[in-house]
Write a protein that holds these residues in place. Sequence first.
Motif, PDB file in Angstrom:
ATOM      1  N   THR A   1      36.080 -19.940  -9.468  1.00 42.86           N
ATOM      2  CA  THR A   1      36.753 -18.903  -8.677  1.00 42.86           C
ATOM      3  C   THR A   1      36.476 -19.139  -7.198  1.00 42.86           C
ATOM      4  O   THR A   1      35.510 -19.835  -6.834  1.00 42.86           O
ATOM      5  CB  THR A   1      36.229 -17.493  -9.030  1.00 42.86           C
TER       6      THR A   1
ATOM      7  N   GLU B   1      35.350 -16.876  -5.220  1.00 44.60           N
ATOM      8  CA  GLU B   1      34.102 -16.170  -4.942  1.00 44.60           C
ATOM      9  C   GLU B   1      32.869 -16.993  -5.312  1.00 44.60           C
ATOM     10  O   GLU B   1      31.806 -16.809  -4.720  1.00 44.60           O
ATOM     11  CB  GLU B   1      34.077 -14.818  -5.666  1.00 44.60           C
TER      12      GLU B   1
ATOM     13  N   HIS C   1      32.427 -19.948  -4.585  1.00 45.84           N
ATOM     14  CA  HIS C   1      32.124 -20.685  -3.359  1.00 45.84           C
ATOM     15  C   HIS C   1      31.754 -19.745  -2.219  1.00 45.84           C
ATOM     16  O   HIS C   1      30.695 -19.874  -1.609  1.00 45.84           O
ATOM     17  CB  HIS C   1      33.318 -21.553  -2.935  1.00 45.84           C
ATOM     18  N   THR C   2      32.656 -18.795  -1.918  1.00 43.22           N
ATOM     19  CA  THR C   2      32.493 -17.978  -0.716  1.00 43.22           C
ATOM     20  C   THR C   2      31.333 -16.994  -0.796  1.00 43.22           C
ATOM     21  O   THR C   2      30.738 -16.659   0.231  1.00 43.22           O
ATOM     22  CB  THR C   2      33.793 -17.221  -0.393  1.00 43.22           C
ATOM     23  N   VAL C   3      31.007 -16.536  -1.999  1.00 45.05           N
ATOM     24  CA  VAL C   3      29.902 -15.594  -2.165  1.00 45.05           C
ATOM     25  C   VAL C   3      28.714 -16.287  -2.841  1.00 45.05           C
ATOM     26  O   VAL C   3      27.614 -16.327  -2.302  1.00 45.05           O
ATOM     27  CB  VAL C   3      30.345 -14.355  -2.977  1.00 45.05           C
TER      28      VAL C   3
ATOM     29  N   GLN D   1      26.610 -17.518   0.391  1.00 41.94           N
ATOM     30  CA  GLN D   1      25.671 -16.441   0.693  1.00 41.94           C
ATOM     31  C   GLN D   1      24.312 -16.662   0.031  1.00 41.94           C
ATOM     32  O   GLN D   1      23.477 -15.764   0.007  1.00 41.94           O
ATOM     33  CB  GLN D   1      26.275 -15.092   0.284  1.00 41.94           C
TER      34      GLN D   1
END
Length: 101
Positions: free
Chosen positions: A58, A60, A62-64, A68
Motif C-alpha cells: 500500500t 501507507e 511507504h509513507t507511514v 515515519q
Amino acid sequence: MILESAILNVKTGQEASFEAAMREARPLIAATPGFQQIEVRPCIETPGRYLLLVWWDTLEAHTVGFRQSTRYACWRALLHHFYEPFPLVEHYGAPIDENRQ
C-alpha cells in the motif's frame, strides 16, 4: 500493489560509495511491513544515475510505515547526502491490463 520510483543522481565520483551504502541500507527498508521488493539499477547512458524501484502493498506502507520509522532516519543518514539534486519520488498504481478494454 504500489510501485515507488525515483531517479537518483549521485554526485560525481561517489558511485562506489553510494552502492556500498545502498547495500547497507537495503535491510532497513526490507524490514518494513508491506515492503515487497527493491531494485536499484545503474543507468547505462548516464554515469552516476540510478533508477530506484520499490514495490509496496500500500502507499501507507511507504509513507507511514517506512518514512515515519526510525529505520528511515538511518536510511536517510546513509543515502541522502549522495544525491544532487534530491530525487522526486513518485508512486504508481497497478499496470494497465493489456486485455481490458
